[in-house]
Structure formats: C-alpha cells, structure tokens
Motif scaffolding. Structure first.
Motif, PDB file in Angstrom:
ATOM      1  N   HIS A 408       0.806  -1.206   0.000  1.00  0.00           N
ATOM      2  CA  HIS A 408       0.000   0.000   0.000  1.00  0.00           C
ATOM      3  C   HIS A 408       0.853   1.277   0.000  1.00  0.00           C
ATOM      4  N   ASN A 409       2.163   1.140   0.134  1.00  0.00           N
ATOM      5  CA  ASN A 409       3.017   2.344   0.206  1.00  0.00           C
ATOM      6  C   ASN A 409       4.084   2.350  -0.900  1.00  0.00           C
ATOM      7  N   ASN A 411       5.688   4.712  -2.090  1.00  0.00           N
ATOM      8  CA  ASN A 411       6.791   5.656  -1.832  1.00  0.00           C
ATOM      9  C   ASN A 411       8.056   4.934  -1.384  1.00  0.00           C
ATOM     10  N   CYS A 412       7.855   3.823  -0.669  1.00  0.00           N
ATOM     11  CA  CYS A 412       9.016   3.068  -0.165  1.00  0.00           C
ATOM     12  C   CYS A 412       9.900   2.625  -1.326  1.00  0.00           C
TER      13      CYS A 412
END
Lengths: 533, 461
Positions: A408-409, A411-412
């Motif tokens: 869900h992220n 950006n990582c």
C-alpha cells in the motif's frame, strides 16, 4: 708515466691488503666450530661423569658437544640438581639426560624442571606406560597432544611455577607414587565418561580471587559462574550431558596457553576452528537441537569462513573482526535471541544501529518480531555489502518484503530507487575520477586537487551508504549533497586537466614549428656559404 | 661614423688590452679534419656541451624554488611540478637533459676510443674527458637524491652501501658520504652541496681545460689522414652545423619532456615523484639505480657473497676498478697507436666493452624473465633472452666491422660472446663462464705473442 704506475701499484696493494685481512678474519671465525667443551673443571660427580663419557653403538659420545656446552653453561645450582636426579635414579640413562638437556630451556625453567620429580620420572620412556609417558620430542615419538613435555613446559601454568602436583596432588619432592595423588580426581574410568567434575575442578583455583591474585590478578574469576548460565553449562551440569564443551574442550589439558598466544586454541584466529571442532561435526551434533527445537546446524563454520568477518579475521589477520565468541560469548556461550541480534551487531556497527533505531523499519521489525540486522545481512554468512542490495525488482532484497508487507506504500519503492540511483552516480563518479587521476599523473599533470576531491567523494559515498539505514530520503539527500557537490568539482578539475594537456601539446607544436623554421634558415645559410664560388 | 668603423675601433680597443686579433686569426684558420670516417663523431662533444648548458640553465631555474630540508625538499619539488608555471617542464627538461647528456657523453667517449683519438699529443684530452665522464656520473648520483622521495631514498641507500666494499677505508668513506651511518637528511645536504657547488666548479675547470686542449690541438684526424689537406673551416661552417644539430636536440628534448614527463618508464630511467622518503618504511622490491650504473649493479649481483676469501661486492668493485683503470690509461697502454700503427686488439677491446656492458645492463632490466608483482623473474630466462639480443647486436656489429672496416681481430669480442653463450644458453654461472672465456682469450694472446716473437727472431737472424 712512472707516477701513474706507482698509483696503480698502490691501489692494487691496498686491495690485496683488504683481501688478506678478510681471509684472516674468515679463518678466525671458523675456529670455534672445532672446539670441545672441557668439563673437567666442573668437578662432576662420578655418576654424571659416566653419562658424559658414555658412548653409543658406533662409539660416538651419547651426549654430544651441544649438550656438553649447554650443561657447562648452566648455573652451579642447576648442575647440582642434575647430579641429585642422577644419584636418585630419576634420570637413569644418558639418553634420558640428553633428551632433557636438548629441551634447551632457560636456566630458571631448567631448575624448575629438575626440582620436580614427577616430570623427571614421567619423561623417562623406560619407566612409563604409553599413557603416562610425557614425550620429550612429540614429533619423533607419536602420542596424544596432552602428553607433550615441551608443550607443558611452555604452558601458562608452568610459566607461573605451577607443575603436575598443582592439579594432580602429591608432592614433587617424593620419590615414589603416593595415594594422595589419586584422591582429588574421580577414578580413571568414571572421569573419562563423566565430565561434570571438570568445571568445578578448574574453578577451585580460577574462581578464587584470593588465590588468583597471586598468579594473574588481571584474569577474571567468574568463568565457572558464567559457564553455569551457558547452554554448554546447563547441558553438562543440569542434564549431565558430558558430550558438550567444558574447560578442557576449548583450552586443552597440559600446556594451556592464553588467548594472546597464536598457538592457543582460544586465540581469536583459532576460535572458529576450536568451536567448529564440535559444531561442524555432523555425528556429534546429531539429535541436538536449538532452543526453538529445530535441529542444530553444522554449516556455521563453512559459512563463517566465506563471510566478510571470516575473511577479515582468518585471511587478513584483522583481530578486530568478530569470531564466534564475540557474538555468542565465551564462557557464557549461548545463541543471541531475536531481540539480541542487533545488540550484538551494534557493539561494532554503532552508526548504522543508531540510524536504524530512528527509522520506520525499527517499528515494523519490532511489531513483527523480526531480527534486525540479520533480516537483510544474514548471520554467519554475512557478505560484503553491495549497492545492488537496494533492489526493488521481483526477487530482490527490498521487493521480497515490501511486496508482501507494504504494498500500500509505493513511496518506499521510490525511495529505495532514489537511494540506489544516487549511490550509483557517486560510485561511478568515484571510479571515473580514479581513472582520470591516473591518466593525469601519467601525463605529468597535477592530479593532487582531483585526489582531494575524490577523497571527499569517497567519504560522502561511505556516509550515504550508511545513511540508507535511516530509510529516510531527506536525511539521505543531506549527506548525498556533499558527494554530488564533489562530483561537480571533480568534473571541473578533470576538464581543467584536459585543457592543460591540450595547451601543452599546442605549445609544443608551436615551439617545434619555430625551431624547425630556425633550423631551415640555418641549413640554407650553411648551403649558401658552402656553395662553390 | 659608419658601423664598420665603429666595430673596428671596438676591436682595436679590445685588441690593445687582450690581444684578441690573434684569437680571431686562429679561429679563421682552424679546420676540422675530413676523410677516413664519418664526421658525425665530431659533433658528439658539442651535443654533450649543449645538454650541459641546458642543465645549468634549468638547474638555475629549479634553484629559484627548491629548498633542501627534511620538510622542504620533497614539498618544493612537488610545488615546482604542480604549481609553478612551467615548473613541470623545467624539471622534466632537467632530468631528460641529464640522461641525454650522459648518453651523448658515453657515445662520444666510445667513438673517441674506437677512432684512437687519444693518440699523442691528445692523451691529456682523453684523461680530462674521462674526468668529465666521472664528474657527470657524480652529478647524476648526487642529483638523484634531491627530490627526497621513496625511490631516490632507497636507491641512494643501496648505491652508497656499495662504498663499504672499498678496502680498509670503506666504512669511513661511507659515513663521510652519508654524514652518518645511514642515509638521512644530512646526506641530502652533502649531496646538494656537491651537486650545485663542488661538482659545477670542478666541471667548469675541467671543461675549460678540455676545450682549450681541443682548440689548441684541433680535432684528431683519423689515423692515416694526419697530413690530409682537406679540412672544413671551424668557423663558421662547423659552428653552424653544430648549431643546427643543437636545434634538433632541443626539439627532441622538448618533445620527450612534454610527452614523457616522468621518463620512458624503464627501471633506472623514471623519475615520477611518488611518495616522500620514509626511512622507516620497508624498501620495496625492484629498486634499481639509473641506467648508466646498471651494469655495475648487475655485476655486483653476479658475484657470490664470498669468493676465494674475499667478499663478493669487494671483488666486483675490484673488477670494475680494473676495467675503469685500463680505460683511463688507454693512451699509454695502446703503445703501437702512439707510433701511428694500427692496433686492432684495442679496437676489439672497445667493441667488446659495448657488448659486455650491454649484456649486464639488459640483464639488470630482467628482460624476458616474466614475473611482476610479488613473482620474481626467472633468472635463467633473463640470461637467455638477453644473450639472444646481445648475440643479434654482436652479429650486426661484427658484420659492419668485417665488411665496412675490414677488421679481422675478434679475440676479446669472442671471449665476451663465449661468456654470454655459456651463461645464457648452458646455464653456467656468470663468473665461471667469464673465467673460462678469460683463460681462453689469454691463451690466444700468448700464442699470438710468441708467434710474433718467433717471426721477429727469424727476421733478425
């Protein structure tokens, strides 16, 4: 002419003089080899004199010149001790005396040895069985390693004046075996099968601060206490498992050496092999389990040898690199639990640990009970880190976890890609500058400034790689900026070097053109003046 | 007043005081002999002088910045090569010119020897020339240490160490040279004083004597052409040719200095500054002296530690002293050439020396031995490769001597080649091969000498 001849003759004479002087010196140096040590002035007792005059089967003296010279060089007290030993039949044969003299001990050690009847008697092959004979020359007379007299005499205990009776009991003065020698130890068969008595036996001295102060005040006295808390100690002392390691398994029996000695089994470079003797033994480890109940592996030593730590310690001889005991402990040996792994690593890698502590990963790892460093770097097989470890593609390090736990992220993944790209830019620039530096040096250009820039870049790159452990882009960019600035300055320096190089070449061409013009003018002038009129 | 009247009055003024008209007349009539051999050999003294002048000029420029001292020698040389405008060029020119000067000097010396230009009345010209050669080697040796870098430090330590082998006064001489038992900054001070004061004063005096002798006696005509009427006016014809050659030398020197600022990269012909000297650092392997000392360095290596009760280095330096002694005294040893007769034996000695020195120099470079890094070169392969090269050179040399100069005496050349063959192809020790060759050559000389005496006695009877 006459003077020159005199000079030549004088030189030759000087040379010849030097030659003769050297030859004389060589002769004088050669003389001592043929000398025989005269023992007549030492008033040897008859028994000892007999030993020195005894001859072998071929008629040659059993005690050769080297033994005679050694004996003659001993202090009077030491020679008296030899006489007493010979008179008491503790040294009953010239061959036995020869072996003892050949040990070539310092006089004080020699006196200590000749004051100890146990050693004298147990070093005589004729008076001992295979299992009680301390070999004078272990290489020539094969036997178990603990029955080597030279090793025993070189051990830490003997150096401090502790000899056989220190552990075995009895007295070094008596001429025969007495019962009290057998009192301290379990009987022969029991003590081989049941090793539970050993820690307490060693601890009699090593756990007594008052006693140890007299021998080695710097040595800790908590070894047995720690051992009791270890996996080894618990298995041995609580479960009665005599197959686990106790004192002698690691330290040996006779001739124990401290960890600072390279020949010691507990020297930092020897520890992996010492631990591996048991832990790599598939048969010995069979049926043994880790605290979590899984089977005990036997590939730790092989993995360690290939690891960055193993190579540093075993190949480069870097004693600062960790061996087994640095992570698992010495006497309190136990496996570091999940929560303790990072505590072990951070004792050396403090900077990375601190960065990790402030990161988002820290919380996630704690929540999921994942071991911190080990998750990415491994355990015994830790390899040198490389930039491709920041891999976000399927099958790569970051992806493996993030695809499962942080889908869900996105950006990582973007942050990891940014880390990798920036680090690669810095690393490639460093490599490029190194090549250019070499090129500039080869062409006589000043590469000193570029060398300085490259050093700055190297520092920035190292710090950037470390800052990755904070998993924070702003922290990383702050550090990487210094490196990117250095890259910019470096390119300017390279460009200036290349300009200077072309300037020099142009200057040379112009100078050559001028000189060639002058040469042509000169050649024409020569032709003109030499033209037939 | 016209310009010619003005110059005449100036000449009169100078002539009244210094009698220079005689000198001008002398120069007008001075001639360089033509015939017998190529004139090339007459220019080599001039090129050596040209490179020497470059040395003085570039040395003076280096002195503007160079400061001898523990904390300044290396640093100022680094400053010169990196920060001073054209400093890199000045240093590069200074070192290249030093090597070219020695090269030109060596070729000049061998050509003089082979053409027997040392014949009376020019014996002292040869001796002063030999002195100039020795002083130039002193310049090379003392200048090498001045940058105070690692290479210079260890090469000087090894080089000065061989002085110990001088009988009786060796240790004393070593300590005088070094200013103590080891190479320290005191050694550098001594070498600096030698390099910029003692040796220049000496060399100026000897060059002066050498040039005065040449001007007074003229250049040596080839044997058999002493009374030849042909000659080239020294001024302006020869002088202008000299100038033309110097211009070409300058072009070559500048090209080398710009393209190869640290030398061609061969051991003994490289001068990259590298690291500062650190007496506590371990000496790294493969340190070699400069190329003109390499044959002595290799000869020292060929000798064992002890030889017939004498220390190896002592024996090697004794042999070098004998070779150099014969070289210096050749004008008196070559008795027949004093009477204007041909002396093929000495011509052969000169040619053989080139092969002897060439073989040792190539060996010192470890040619064909492989190795590198921590692997040492294979000595047998080096001996064989160098033997092949020198045999090739010798074949060309012998062919030229036979076909062009009609030489038929090859005893010494043969001995040197036999030594090289025995050592290079049959693995015999260098010294044993040398001893066998020497004995055989002496045998040939004795047989020839006796044969000649018999002919002489027959003629008398």
């Amino acid at each position: 002419m006459k003077n020159l001849s005199c000079l030549v003759v004088a030189l030759l004479l000087t040379f010849a003089w030097g030659t003769v002087a050297r030859a004389n010196e060589a002769q004088t140096e050669a003389t001592p080899d043929t000398e025989v040590t005269d023992l007549s002035s030492l008033n040897l007792p008859d028994a000892v004199e007999e030993f020195f005059t005894a001859t072998g089967e071929g008629g040659e003296p059993i005690l050769a010149e080297s033994e005679r010279a050694y004996y003659a060089g001993l202090p009077e007290h030491a020679r008296k001790l030899v006489a007493v030993a010979v008179e008491n039949d503790l040294v009953s044969r010239p061959e036995h005396l020869k072996g003892l003299l050949d040990l070539d001990l310092r006089p004080d050690k020699f006196e200590l040895m000749f004051s100890d009847n146990c050693i004298l008697c147990h070093s005589d092959e004729d008076q001992q069985s295979e299992e009680t004979w301390m070999r004078l020359d272990p290489e020539a007379d094969a036997g178990p390693s603990h029955l080597s007299l030279p090793a025993f005499l070189g051990g830490a205990h003997f150096r401090k004046g502790l000899s056989c009776s220190g552990c075995h009991g009895g007295s070094p003065d008596v001429l025969e075996m007495v019962d009290e020698i057998y009192d301290r130890w379990p009987d022969f068969d029991t003590r081989r099968e049941d090793r539970t008595w050993i820690p307490e036996f060693c601890g009699r001295c090593h756990s007594d601060p008052a006693f140890m102060r007299g021998y080695n005040p710097a040595l800790a006295t908590d070894q047995v206490a720690k051992y009791r808390t270890s996996r080894h100690g618990k298995k041995l002392l609580e479960e009665g498992d005599s197959g686990v390691a106790q004192c002698v398994s690691c330290h040996g029996v006779h001739g124990i050496l401290g960890p600072q000695s390279r020949n010691s089994p507990v020297h930092p470079q020897a520890i992996p092999e010492t631990c591996g003797r048991c832990h790599s033994d598939v048969k010995l480890m069979e049926g043994r389990t880790k605290p979590d109940g899984t089977a005990m592996p036997t590939d730790q030593l092989a993995q360690y040898r290939e690891s960055v730590h193993g190579k540093a310690l075993l190949e480069r001889g870097d004693l600062g690199a960790p061996a087994c005991n640095d992570c698992h402990g010495n006497h309190a040996a136990m496996p570091p639990e999940v929560s303790h792994v990072s505590q072990v690593c951070r004792t050396c890698h403090t900077m990375n640990a601190k960065l990790f502590d402030g990161s988002k990963h820290k919380r996630a790892f704690e929540k999921n009970q994942w071991p911190e460093c080990e998750t990415c770097h491994g355990k015994h097989n830790i390899t040198k880190t490389f930039d491709a470890m920041l891999g976000t593609q399927p099958g790569e390090l970051c992806y493996n976890c993030h695809a499962r736990y942080a889908k869900h992220n996105p950006n990582c993944i973007a942050t990891a890609d940014h880390f990798r790209e920036t680090i690669q830019t810095l690393a490639e620039a460093e490599e490029h500058f190194a090549e250019k530096e070499e090129w500039m040096a080869e062409h006589g250009l000043d590469a000193g400034d570029l060398e300085g820039v490259r050093a700055d870049l190297h520092d920035a790159l190292r710090t950037a790689r470390s800052t990755v452990h904070a998993f924070d882009q702003s922290d990383f960019d702050e550090v990487a900026k210094a490196g990117l600035d250095a890259v910019k300055v470096g390119h300017e320096k390279v460009s200036a070097g290349e300009s200077e190089f072309h300037y020099r070449r142009r200057g040379l061409v112009i100078a050559i053109l001028v000189l060639v013009f002058l040469a042509v003018v000169l050649a024409l002038k020569i032709r003109e003046i030499e033209r037939p009129t | 007043m016209s310009s010619s009247t003005k110059s005449n009055s100036l000449l009169d003024w100078a002539d009244q005081r210094y009698q220079i008209r005689g000198l001008i007349e002398f120069l007008k009539h001075k001639e360089v002999p033509i015939g017998g051999h190529s004139m090339v050999w007459y220019y080599l003294g001039g090129t050596t002088l040209f490179f020497f002048t470059i040395q003085i000029l570039s040395g003076l420029l280096l002195l503007l910045y160079y400061q001898p001292g523990q904390d300044t020698s290396y640093e100022t040389i680094r400053y010169i090569t990196t920060k001073v405008p054209f400093g890199w060029l000045i240093r590069s020119v200074h070192v290249w010119s030093a090597h070219l000067m020695i090269l030109s000097l060596v070729v000049h010396m061998f050509s003089t020897m082979l053409l027997k230009a040392y014949r009376p009345p020019r014996e002292m010209t040869w001796v002063t020339g030999f002195l100039l050669f020795s002083i130039s080697l002193g310049f090379g040796f003392s200048g090498y240490l001045l940058p105070w870098n690692e290479l210079a430090y260890f090469a000087t330590s090894v080089g000065t160490d061989s002085v110990k082998s001088v009988p009786v006064i060796g240790q004393w001489l070593l300590e005088v040279m070094r200013g103590g038992p080891d190479v320290t900054i005191n050694t550098l001070y001594r070498f600096f004083a030698l390099h910029i004061v003692v040796l220049p004063i000496t060399i100026f005096a000897v060059i002066g004597m050498h040039l005065v002798m040449i001007q007074r006696q003229g250049m040596a005509p080839p044997r058999g052409h002493e009374t030849s009427p042909r000659g080239m006016p020294f001024f302006p014809n020869f002088m202008l040719r000299d100038l033309l050659l110097w211009l070409m030398c300058l072009i070559g020197l500048m090209t080398l200095a710009v393209f190869l600022p640290y030398g061609p990269g061969l051991p003994g012909v490289e001068w990259e500054l590298g690291l500062k000297a650190n007496p506590l650092a371990p000496a790294y392997p493969g340190i070699k002296p400069e190329w003109y000392f390499l044959w002595i360095y290799q000869l020292l290596k060929e000798f064992p530690a002890h030889l017939f009760g004498v220390e190896g280095p002592e024996a090697a330096l004794g042999l070098v002293s004998v070779i150099m002694g014969i070289w210096a005294l050749i004008p008196w040893l070559d008795r027949k050439s004093r009477q204007g007769l041909p002396t093929p034996g000495f011509t052969d000695y000169g040619n053989a020396s080139i092969l002897f020195i060439g073989y040792l120099t190539l060996k010192a470079w470890d040619l064909g031995g492989g190795g590198g890094g921590d692997v040492l070169p294979d000595p047998a392969a080096v001996a064989r490769t160098c033997a092949i090269i020198i045999l090739g050179v010798a074949a060309v040399q012998i062919a030229i001597r036979v076909l062009v100069y009609h030489h038929w005496r090859f005893t010494t050349t043969g001995a040197v080649l036999l030594q090289i063959i025995l050592h290079g192809f049959f693995g015999m020790s260098y010294l044993l091969a040398g001893a066998i060759s020497f004995v055989l050559a002496m045998g040939v000389y004795i047989i020839r000498y006796r044969g000649r005496e018999r002919v002489f006695e027959g003629a008398k009877s």
